[in-house]
Scaffold this motif. Structure first.
Motif, PDB file in Angstrom:
ATOM      1  N   GLY A 115     -20.428  12.790  -4.496  1.00  0.00           N
ATOM      2  CA  GLY A 115     -20.541  13.350  -3.146  1.00  0.00           C
ATOM      3  C   GLY A 115     -20.220  14.829  -3.049  1.00  0.00           C
ATOM      4  N   ALA A 141     -34.253   1.331  -6.565  1.00  0.00           N
ATOM      5  CA  ALA A 141     -34.671   0.427  -5.485  1.00  0.00           C
ATOM      6  C   ALA A 141     -35.461   1.260  -4.497  1.00  0.00           C
ATOM      7  CB  ALA A 141     -33.467  -0.221  -4.815  1.00  0.00           C
ATOM      8  N   THR A 164     -32.889   5.126   6.891  1.00  0.00           N
ATOM      9  CA  THR A 164     -31.873   5.647   5.975  1.00  0.00           C
ATOM     10  C   THR A 164     -31.631   4.621   4.885  1.00  0.00           C
ATOM     11  OG1 THR A 164     -29.690   6.665   5.843  1.00  0.00           O
ATOM     12  CG2 THR A 164     -29.869   4.682   7.176  1.00  0.00           C
ATOM     13  N   THR A 165     -31.085   5.059   3.754  1.00  0.00           N
ATOM     14  CA  THR A 165     -30.847   4.135   2.651  1.00  0.00           C
ATOM     15  C   THR A 165     -29.577   4.503   1.923  1.00  0.00           C
ATOM     16  OG1 THR A 165     -31.973   2.978   0.861  1.00  0.00           O
ATOM     17  CG2 THR A 165     -32.125   5.370   0.830  1.00  0.00           C
ATOM     18  N   ASP A 181     -28.844  12.334   7.801  1.00  0.00           N
ATOM     19  CA  ASP A 181     -28.304  10.996   7.593  1.00  0.00           C
ATOM     20  C   ASP A 181     -29.403   9.955   7.705  1.00  0.00           C
ATOM     21  OD1 ASP A 181     -25.449  11.244   7.171  1.00  0.00           O
ATOM     22  OD2 ASP A 181     -25.469  12.205   9.128  1.00  0.00           O
ATOM     23  N   GLY A 207     -22.135  11.788  -9.192  1.00  0.00           N
ATOM     24  CA  GLY A 207     -22.301  10.757  -8.176  1.00  0.00           C
ATOM     25  C   GLY A 207     -21.191  10.737  -7.151  1.00  0.00           C
ATOM     26  N   ARG A 232     -18.211   9.134   1.282  1.00  0.00           N
ATOM     27  CA  ARG A 232     -17.927   9.742  -0.011  1.00  0.00           C
ATOM     28  C   ARG A 232     -17.610  11.229   0.150  1.00  0.00           C
ATOM     29  NH1 ARG A 232     -22.540   8.421  -4.401  1.00  0.00           N
ATOM     30  NH2 ARG A 232     -23.762   9.036  -2.605  1.00  0.00           N
ATOM     31  N   ALA A 241     -36.148   9.462   2.376  1.00  0.00           N
ATOM     32  CA  ALA A 241     -34.687   9.322   2.317  1.00  0.00           C
ATOM     33  C   ALA A 241     -34.313   8.765   0.961  1.00  0.00           C
ATOM     34  CB  ALA A 241     -34.182   8.392   3.422  1.00  0.00           C
ATOM     35  N   GLY A 242     -33.109   9.084   0.512  1.00  0.00           N
ATOM     36  CA  GLY A 242     -32.692   8.609  -0.793  1.00  0.00           C
ATOM     37  C   GLY A 242     -31.186   8.575  -0.919  1.00  0.00           C
ATOM     38  N   ASP A 243     -30.719   7.957  -1.992  1.00  0.00           N
ATOM     39  CA  ASP A 243     -29.292   7.901  -2.260  1.00  0.00           C
ATOM     40  C   ASP A 243     -29.110   7.759  -3.760  1.00  0.00           C
ATOM     41  OD1 ASP A 243     -26.496   7.678  -1.527  1.00  0.00           O
ATOM     42  OD2 ASP A 243     -26.648   5.601  -2.179  1.00  0.00           O
ATOM     43  N   THR A 244     -28.087   8.441  -4.282  1.00  0.00           N
ATOM     44  CA  THR A 244     -27.831   8.430  -5.716  1.00  0.00           C
ATOM     45  C   THR A 244     -26.413   7.948  -5.978  1.00  0.00           C
ATOM     46  OG1 THR A 244     -29.310  10.301  -5.994  1.00  0.00           O
ATOM     47  CG2 THR A 244     -27.791   9.882  -7.783  1.00  0.00           C
ATOM     48  N   LYS A 245     -26.270   7.025  -6.917  1.00  0.00           N
ATOM     49  CA  LYS A 245     -24.949   6.611  -7.378  1.00  0.00           C
ATOM     50  C   LYS A 245     -24.926   6.732  -8.900  1.00  0.00           C
ATOM     51  CE  LYS A 245     -22.858   4.968  -3.578  1.00  0.00           C
ATOM     52  NZ  LYS A 245     -23.773   5.586  -2.595  1.00  0.00           N
ATOM     53  N   SER A 298     -26.890   9.341  13.601  1.00  0.00           N
ATOM     54  CA  SER A 298     -28.132  10.062  13.899  1.00  0.00           C
ATOM     55  C   SER A 298     -28.556   9.863  15.345  1.00  0.00           C
ATOM     56  CB  SER A 298     -29.262   9.562  12.992  1.00  0.00           C
ATOM     57  OG  SER A 298     -28.878   9.642  11.658  1.00  0.00           O
ATOM     58  N   ILE A 331     -29.525   4.221  -9.123  1.00  0.00           N
ATOM     59  CA  ILE A 331     -28.216   3.890  -9.691  1.00  0.00           C
ATOM     60  C   ILE A 331     -28.284   4.293 -11.160  1.00  0.00           C
ATOM     61  CG2 ILE A 331     -26.564   2.044 -10.215  1.00  0.00           C
ATOM     62  CD1 ILE A 331     -27.574   0.578  -7.736  1.00  0.00           C
ATOM     63  N   ASP A 357     -25.017   5.369   9.174  1.00  0.00           N
ATOM     64  CA  ASP A 357     -25.896   6.534   9.013  1.00  0.00           C
ATOM     65  C   ASP A 357     -26.938   6.585  10.133  1.00  0.00           C
ATOM     66  OD1 ASP A 357     -24.612   7.514   6.815  1.00  0.00           O
ATOM     67  OD2 ASP A 357     -26.045   6.729   5.355  1.00  0.00           O
ATOM     68  N   MET A 380     -23.128  16.604  -7.434  1.00  0.00           N
ATOM     69  CA  MET A 380     -24.098  15.666  -6.890  1.00  0.00           C
ATOM     70  C   MET A 380     -25.161  16.400  -6.089  1.00  0.00           C
ATOM     71  SD  MET A 380     -23.460  12.255  -4.859  1.00  0.00           S
ATOM     72  CE  MET A 380     -24.759  11.543  -3.873  1.00  0.00           C
ATOM     73  N   THR A 430     -38.201   4.912   0.878  1.00  0.00           N
ATOM     74  CA  THR A 430     -36.862   5.413   0.589  1.00  0.00           C
ATOM     75  C   THR A 430     -36.537   5.031  -0.849  1.00  0.00           C
ATOM     76  OG1 THR A 430     -35.683   3.403   1.251  1.00  0.00           O
ATOM     77  CG2 THR A 430     -36.153   5.029   2.986  1.00  0.00           C
ATOM     78  N   LEU A 431     -35.606   5.770  -1.442  1.00  0.00           N
ATOM     79  CA  LEU A 431     -35.336   5.630  -2.877  1.00  0.00           C
ATOM     80  C   LEU A 431     -33.847   5.568  -3.145  1.00  0.00           C
ATOM     81  CD1 LEU A 431     -36.233   5.865  -5.900  1.00  0.00           C
ATOM     82  CD2 LEU A 431     -36.062   8.341  -5.614  1.00  0.00           C
ATOM     83  N   ASN A 432     -33.397   4.526  -3.842  1.00  0.00           N
ATOM     84  CA  ASN A 432     -32.028   4.465  -4.359  1.00  0.00           C
ATOM     85  C   ASN A 432     -32.069   4.579  -5.869  1.00  0.00           C
ATOM     86  OD1 ASN A 432     -31.944   2.159  -1.942  1.00  0.00           O
ATOM     87  ND2 ASN A 432     -30.251   3.599  -1.970  1.00  0.00           N
ATOM     88  N   ASN A 464     -31.232  -5.023  -1.253  1.00  0.00           N
ATOM     89  CA  ASN A 464     -31.460  -5.232  -2.683  1.00  0.00           C
ATOM     90  C   ASN A 464     -30.159  -5.652  -3.323  1.00  0.00           C
ATOM     91  OD1 ASN A 464     -33.305  -2.504  -2.120  1.00  0.00           O
ATOM     92  ND2 ASN A 464     -34.290  -4.121  -3.271  1.00  0.00           N
ATOM     93  N   ARG A 511     -21.417  12.754  12.006  1.00  0.00           N
ATOM     94  CA  ARG A 511     -21.575  12.217  10.643  1.00  0.00           C
ATOM     95  C   ARG A 511     -20.382  11.322  10.334  1.00  0.00           C
ATOM     96  NH1 ARG A 511     -24.074  15.645   5.806  1.00  0.00           N
ATOM     97  NH2 ARG A 511     -25.913  14.985   6.995  1.00  0.00           N
ATOM     98  N   LEU A 558     -15.836  19.659  -2.963  1.00  0.00           N
ATOM     99  CA  LEU A 558     -15.422  18.672  -3.955  1.00  0.00           C
ATOM    100  C   LEU A 558     -16.218  18.847  -5.250  1.00  0.00           C
ATOM    101  CD1 LEU A 558     -13.669  16.054  -4.256  1.00  0.00           C
ATOM    102  CD2 LEU A 558     -15.702  14.794  -3.596  1.00  0.00           C
TER     103      LEU A 558
END
Lengths: 330, 330
Positions: free
Chosen positions: A12, A141, B51-52, A37, A10, B219, A124-128, B82, A94, B78, A16, A90-92, B92, B215, B321
């Motif tokens: 970056g 989410a 974006t998310t 982005d 997670g 992270r 779009a998405g993000d992962t933590k 762009s 955690i 983000d 990841m 979009t998808l988060n 959320n 950009r 990284l």
């Protein structure tokens, strides 16, 4: 890929990127450009709408679905009941450190499948990744964007005294299915979540005059939607117990454990309010789509409240939910 | 309101409605209609983008910001890099049972303030409460929608050999500020997060010919953005150590604790790639907006890699990284 997700997945960096490429991007298909982005939204003519939902269900997998299909359908359905065609998600994610990679892969595969079925693209998405003991395995989410006809008029303000209340199918399946999966009762397997997109139920109603309002009865169930209607319209919602479809298995578990099925979550049903002259047409269209739909009550003048006309001819108030009988079902 | 958030605040009933109305809706203002399943997006002409981002920063409050302002600025930025004007956000909140209500209120107030500053409206939201020991106090996820000129061409594919690399201000402030807040070093207070919207930096560049790519180095920091550029463009990014702005306090902490400032997160900076003849104009526009901007390197033909030309005339590779020196800074 390692067998379990680590904090390095997670941060970056390279791990990841590998996690996102191997677990998410491959399954979610060409719609997801992980280099951007912000992702372009190609919107057809009409009025765009947006909705968002977080998912913390336990367990992550249950009969009839998992947190992945739930995260798609929950958000898709909020768009659908608003009269919109769902288009983009979009998808988060955690993720809790230590989550089994194979489980994550199953959930993402199921999420991708649900998105295909509902006709939406994850763009779009993000992962933590959070440390062990600070998550629930996996929280998701999703945010959804759809487009509806500019002339679409659906909402609480459209509701009139005398309107009919309808439901597209049996209530409480999702709540009981998740509860049984969690408690590992012997009963499990007989009851399956109704987790599904409701687009096939809402799309045929798009041009139906007399349709006033739709909502999917998730957290808090049918009784909570009825309360929302009563409170917003400042009228009384009267429901007829004999008309509300509840599967025998759900009814049996509720009786045994003291739950009220009207407060249990559905994840593939629609509650609609329609003018009396339009109600039969709603039923006909829903039944043609394969739904076990029913007319279950009406909106009448009176104090903002929800009254259940019971089987034996009595009445009881369905009070506003205060403490959840089954937390974390979505 | 109770002094701490309980599980009942997340169950879809009365307590949840009260939490949403008193803590969220009041502060977030008239943009948020809590009665809607999906909120209308009124989009001006142009190309919409989405974006998310999820936020799991620890501690929830730190010098220069908190998880609320971070959740707004991270997503707004983000969109901004762009080339878009940020317009709408969804929110959320995954709250851990026991979170102090006063802290939640401060965070939401800060989030609302950041949204006002960035010119975005929070139009939809969702709240979940997870049991004690299954959360980190508060996790947020935000999704942003913006609109950019249909003709906007920014992206990795625009980058050409010889292009200049620029940064809008000192790097590493956010990472060090959060780390110091977490560790409760005596040093804290002297270094403040750069958490801010970058719209004032990106908007003036909207019509600048020769701007290739932007950009925000969050992270993974500047080095990770440089890697993304090198890897996508299949060229070498050469950075000059003497040109990269790093505040003395950040440099001192990095030296003391062995961190490399080029890998530390910023939350209010922009890295840009521009044609050589456009680079001075980028610097001029950024400085006019009050930024301590600098030209820090260039993109040259060669193996996809990031080379730092050091102060003493040597060279070192900034590797991709692998393991984060400072996890959970966003």
């Amino acid at each position: 890929m390692e067998r379990h997700v680590t904090l390095a997945h997670g941060n970056g960096g390279r791990f990841m990127r590998e996690l996102i490429e191997t677990v998410f991007a491959q399954r979610l298909g060409s719609g997801l450009d992980t280099q951007l982005d912000a992702a372009p939204l190609d919107l057809p003519p009409g009025a765009a709408v947006i909705t968002t939902d977080a998912f913390t269900v336990q367990p992550l997998e249950f009969p009839g679905g998992d947190i992945g299909s739930l995260a798609v359908n929950g958000t898709v359905n909020d768009l659908a009941v608003s009269g919109a065609t769902p288009l983009y998600l979009t998808l988060n994610a955690i993720i809790e450190e230590g989550l089994e990679t194979a489980l994550l892969e199953r959930v993402v595969a199921s999420l991708a499948q649900a998105a295909r079925e509902a006709g939406v693209r994850v763009v779009a998405g993000d992962t933590k990744v959070v440390p062990r003991g600070q998550g629930g395995g996996l929280y998701l989410a999703t945010t959804g964007v759809g487009v509806r006809a500019a002339a679409c008029r659906l909402g609480f303000s459209e509701i009139r005294p005398g309107d009919a209340v309808l439901v597209s199918g049996p209530v409480g399946d999702h709540g009981i299915a998740v509860m049984l999966a969690r408690e590992q009762f012997e009963l499990s397997g007989s009851i399956v979540s109704d987790c599904a997109p409701v687009t096939q139920l809402t799309a045929p109603l798009a041009k139906l005059a007399g349709l006033r309002f739709m909502r999917d009865p998730t957290r808090g169930g049918l009784a909570t939607v009825a309360h929302d209607i009563a409170s917003a319209a400042q009228m009384c919602v009267r429901l007829q117990e004999t008309q509300i479809p509840v599967r025998p298995g759900v009814r049996a578990v509720c009786k045994m454990l003291g739950y009220d099925p009207y407060y249990l979550a559905c994840e593939g049903r629609v509650v609609a309010v329609a003018a009396p002259e339009a109600a039969d047409e709603v039923l006909r269209l829903w039944r043609r789509a394969g739904a076990e739909a029913a007319r279950i009550g009406r909106v009448v003048p009176g104090r903002a409240s929800v009254v259940l006309e019971t089987e034996i001819g009595g009445e009881r108030f369905l009070e506003e939910l205060e403490d959840d009988p089954l937390p974390r079902i979505c």
